[in-house]
Design a protein around this motif. Structure first.
Motif, PDB file in Angstrom:
ATOM      1  N   TYR A   3       1.709  -2.395 -17.679  1.00 48.34           N
ATOM      2  CA  TYR A   3       2.936  -2.496 -17.051  1.00 48.34           C
ATOM      3  C   TYR A   3       3.099  -2.134 -15.706  1.00 48.34           C
ATOM      4  CZ  TYR A   3       7.921  -1.123 -16.605  1.00 48.34           C
ATOM      5  OH  TYR A   3       9.245  -0.780 -16.074  1.00 48.34           O
ATOM      6  N   LEU A   4       2.376  -1.016 -15.292  1.00 47.43           N
ATOM      7  CA  LEU A   4       2.432  -0.833 -13.687  1.00 47.43           C
ATOM      8  C   LEU A   4       2.024  -2.082 -12.924  1.00 47.43           C
ATOM      9  CD1 LEU A   4       0.835   2.788 -13.334  1.00 47.43           C
ATOM     10  CD2 LEU A   4       3.356   2.026 -13.210  1.00 47.43           C
ATOM     11  N   GLU A  33      -8.562   2.331   2.142  1.00 43.60           N
ATOM     12  CA  GLU A  33      -8.841   1.044   1.692  1.00 43.60           C
ATOM     13  C   GLU A  33      -7.610   0.619   1.292  1.00 43.60           C
ATOM     14  OE1 GLU A  33     -11.990  -0.440  -0.666  1.00 43.60           O
ATOM     15  OE2 GLU A  33     -13.327   1.146  -0.142  1.00 43.60           O
ATOM     16  N   VAL A  34      -7.211  -0.778   1.883  1.00 38.61           N
ATOM     17  CA  VAL A  34      -5.792  -1.188   1.627  1.00 38.61           C
ATOM     18  C   VAL A  34      -6.251  -2.504   0.605  1.00 38.61           C
ATOM     19  CG1 VAL A  34      -4.140  -2.877   2.489  1.00 38.61           C
ATOM     20  CG2 VAL A  34      -4.980  -0.852   4.016  1.00 38.61           C
ATOM     21  N   MET A  35      -5.423  -2.474  -0.525  1.00 37.01           N
ATOM     22  CA  MET A  35      -5.807  -3.340  -1.675  1.00 37.01           C
ATOM     23  C   MET A  35      -4.413  -3.777  -2.289  1.00 37.01           C
ATOM     24  SD  MET A  35      -7.820  -0.899  -4.189  1.00 37.01           S
ATOM     25  CE  MET A  35      -8.770  -0.146  -2.627  1.00 37.01           C
ATOM     26  N   PRO A  36      -4.478  -4.612  -3.172  1.00 34.36           N
ATOM     27  CA  PRO A  36      -3.029  -4.718  -3.935  1.00 34.36           C
ATOM     28  C   PRO A  36      -3.103  -3.741  -5.042  1.00 34.36           C
ATOM     29  CG  PRO A  36      -4.407  -6.974  -3.949  1.00 34.36           C
ATOM     30  CD  PRO A  36      -5.104  -5.627  -3.094  1.00 34.36           C
ATOM     31  N   PHE A  37      -1.862  -3.381  -5.400  1.00 35.31           N
ATOM     32  CA  PHE A  37      -1.832  -2.224  -6.212  1.00 35.31           C
ATOM     33  C   PHE A  37      -2.501  -2.450  -7.691  1.00 35.31           C
ATOM     34  CE2 PHE A  37       0.732   0.517  -9.517  1.00 35.31           C
ATOM     35  CZ  PHE A  37       0.469   1.626  -8.898  1.00 35.31           C
ATOM     36  N   GLY A  38      -2.418  -3.791  -8.053  1.00 35.60           N
ATOM     37  CA  GLY A  38      -2.854  -4.111  -9.531  1.00 35.60           C
ATOM     38  C   GLY A  38      -4.509  -3.917  -9.318  1.00 35.60           C
ATOM     39  N   GLU A  39      -5.385  -4.381  -8.352  1.00 36.65           N
ATOM     40  CA  GLU A  39      -6.731  -4.276  -8.061  1.00 36.65           C
ATOM     41  C   GLU A  39      -6.987  -2.742  -7.944  1.00 36.65           C
ATOM     42  OE1 GLU A  39     -10.026  -5.132  -4.488  1.00 36.65           O
ATOM     43  OE2 GLU A  39      -8.240  -6.146  -4.591  1.00 36.65           O
ATOM     44  N   PHE A  40      -6.171  -1.712  -7.373  1.00 32.35           N
ATOM     45  CA  PHE A  40      -6.380  -0.343  -7.290  1.00 32.35           C
ATOM     46  C   PHE A  40      -6.334   0.142  -8.718  1.00 32.35           C
ATOM     47  CE2 PHE A  40      -4.101   3.676  -7.999  1.00 32.35           C
ATOM     48  CZ  PHE A  40      -5.124   4.424  -7.353  1.00 32.35           C
ATOM     49  N   ASN A  64       6.743   9.380   9.086  1.00 28.84           N
ATOM     50  CA  ASN A  64       7.622  10.654   9.523  1.00 28.84           C
ATOM     51  C   ASN A  64       8.669  10.737   8.440  1.00 28.84           C
ATOM     52  OD1 ASN A  64       8.858   8.476  10.490  1.00 28.84           O
ATOM     53  ND2 ASN A  64       9.590   9.559  12.574  1.00 28.84           N
ATOM     54  N   LYS A  65       9.084   9.924   7.487  1.00 26.19           N
ATOM     55  CA  LYS A  65      10.085   9.909   6.790  1.00 26.19           C
ATOM     56  C   LYS A  65       9.532  10.479   5.239  1.00 26.19           C
ATOM     57  CE  LYS A  65      13.052   7.661   9.248  1.00 26.19           C
ATOM     58  NZ  LYS A  65      14.362   8.317   9.638  1.00 26.19           N
ATOM     59  N   PRO A  66      10.398  11.083   4.721  1.00 23.33           N
ATOM     60  CA  PRO A  66      10.066  11.640   3.375  1.00 23.33           C
ATOM     61  C   PRO A  66       9.537  10.339   2.301  1.00 23.33           C
ATOM     62  CG  PRO A  66      12.361  12.398   3.597  1.00 23.33           C
ATOM     63  CD  PRO A  66      11.727  11.347   4.777  1.00 23.33           C
ATOM     64  N   SER A  67       8.738  10.708   1.365  1.00 21.42           N
ATOM     65  CA  SER A  67       8.334   9.811   0.473  1.00 21.42           C
ATOM     66  C   SER A  67       9.228   9.382  -0.483  1.00 21.42           C
ATOM     67  CB  SER A  67       6.974  10.311  -0.222  1.00 21.42           C
ATOM     68  OG  SER A  67       5.963  10.454   0.428  1.00 21.42           O
ATOM     69  N   SER A  68       9.218   7.974  -0.932  1.00 26.62           N
ATOM     70  CA  SER A  68      10.303   7.775  -1.883  1.00 26.62           C
ATOM     71  C   SER A  68       9.443   6.634  -2.855  1.00 26.62           C
ATOM     72  CB  SER A  68      11.334   7.003  -0.968  1.00 26.62           C
ATOM     73  OG  SER A  68      12.312   6.393  -2.006  1.00 26.62           O
ATOM     74  N   LEU A  69       9.964   6.644  -4.212  1.00 29.32           N
ATOM     75  CA  LEU A  69       9.619   5.823  -5.100  1.00 29.32           C
ATOM     76  C   LEU A  69      10.037   4.149  -4.761  1.00 29.32           C
ATOM     77  CD1 LEU A  69       9.749   7.740  -8.492  1.00 29.32           C
ATOM     78  CD2 LEU A  69       7.677   7.096  -7.028  1.00 29.32           C
ATOM     79  N   ASP A  70      11.355   4.408  -3.920  1.00 31.74           N
ATOM     80  CA  ASP A  70      11.605   3.065  -3.730  1.00 31.74           C
ATOM     81  C   ASP A  70      10.588   1.889  -3.150  1.00 31.74           C
ATOM     82  OD1 ASP A  70      14.038   3.854  -4.528  1.00 31.74           O
ATOM     83  OD2 ASP A  70      14.816   4.351  -2.624  1.00 31.74           O
ATOM     84  N   VAL A  71       9.534   2.595  -2.333  1.00 37.39           N
ATOM     85  CA  VAL A  71       8.481   1.623  -1.763  1.00 37.39           C
ATOM     86  C   VAL A  71       7.806   0.728  -3.013  1.00 37.39           C
ATOM     87  CG1 VAL A  71       8.156   3.166   0.125  1.00 37.39           C
ATOM     88  CG2 VAL A  71       6.837   3.375  -1.741  1.00 37.39           C
ATOM     89  N   LEU A  72       8.021   1.302  -4.301  1.00 34.18           N
ATOM     90  CA  LEU A  72       7.412   0.700  -5.513  1.00 34.18           C
ATOM     91  C   LEU A  72       8.209  -0.230  -6.048  1.00 34.18           C
ATOM     92  CD1 LEU A  72       5.624   3.958  -6.886  1.00 34.18           C
ATOM     93  CD2 LEU A  72       4.568   1.976  -5.415  1.00 34.18           C
ATOM     94  N   GLY A  73       9.201  -0.833  -5.528  1.00 32.67           N
ATOM     95  CA  GLY A  73      10.308  -1.937  -5.958  1.00 32.67           C
ATOM     96  C   GLY A  73      10.817  -1.321  -7.104  1.00 32.67           C
ATOM     97  N   PRO A  74      11.102  -2.182  -8.248  1.00 32.69           N
ATOM     98  CA  PRO A  74      11.708  -2.050  -9.322  1.00 32.69           C
ATOM     99  C   PRO A  74      11.305  -0.847 -10.187  1.00 32.69           C
ATOM    100  CG  PRO A  74      10.478  -4.167  -9.469  1.00 32.69           C
ATOM    101  CD  PRO A  74      10.447  -3.644  -8.080  1.00 32.69           C
TER     102      PRO A  74
END
Length: 112
Positions: A3-4, A33-40, A64-74
């Motif tokens: 699902y993730l 390391e930078v990678m697609p989330f699915g590969e991670f 410098n901004k607070p973390s937000s789940l919004d970066v993960l889209g839907p």
């Protein structure tokens, strides 16, 4: 995991990667390391194929901004705090943390 990967999929993320199970912030015994989330997700889940340990925490694109789940889209829409926990408070940040089984990290806490 499926699902993730379906929801977040190809989003590029920066993950901590280490050959040891105990991440040490002072010694910096990890690399980014930078990678697609699915590969991670695939790498973190199956240590039989990759003996390294993986750790990800969602954070705002601007450090410098607070973390937000919004970066993960839907995926952010899947998380809702009950009203009773929000009564009289403003949410400062929201973080998703994902790690390989057995990974240990430094003790920390956030204050604001």
């Amino acid at each position: 995991e499926a699902y993730l990967e379906q929801v977040v999929g190809d989003l590029k993320i920066s993950a901590h990667v280490s050959g040891t199970a105990s991440l040490d912030f002072a010694q910096k015994n990890f690399a980014y390391e930078v990678m697609p989330f699915g590969e991670f997700l695939r790498r973190a889940a199956d240590r039989r194929k990759d003996q390294r340990y993986y750790y990800y925490r969602s954070q705002h694109a601007k450090r410098n901004k607070p973390s937000s789940l919004d970066v993960l889209g839907p995926l952010a829409d899947d998380f809702q705090l009950p009203d009773v926990l929000q009564a009289g408070y403003t949410v400062h940040s929201t973080v998703l943390r994902v790690a390989s089984p057995g990974l240990r990290m430094w003790l920390h806490y956030d204050i604001c």
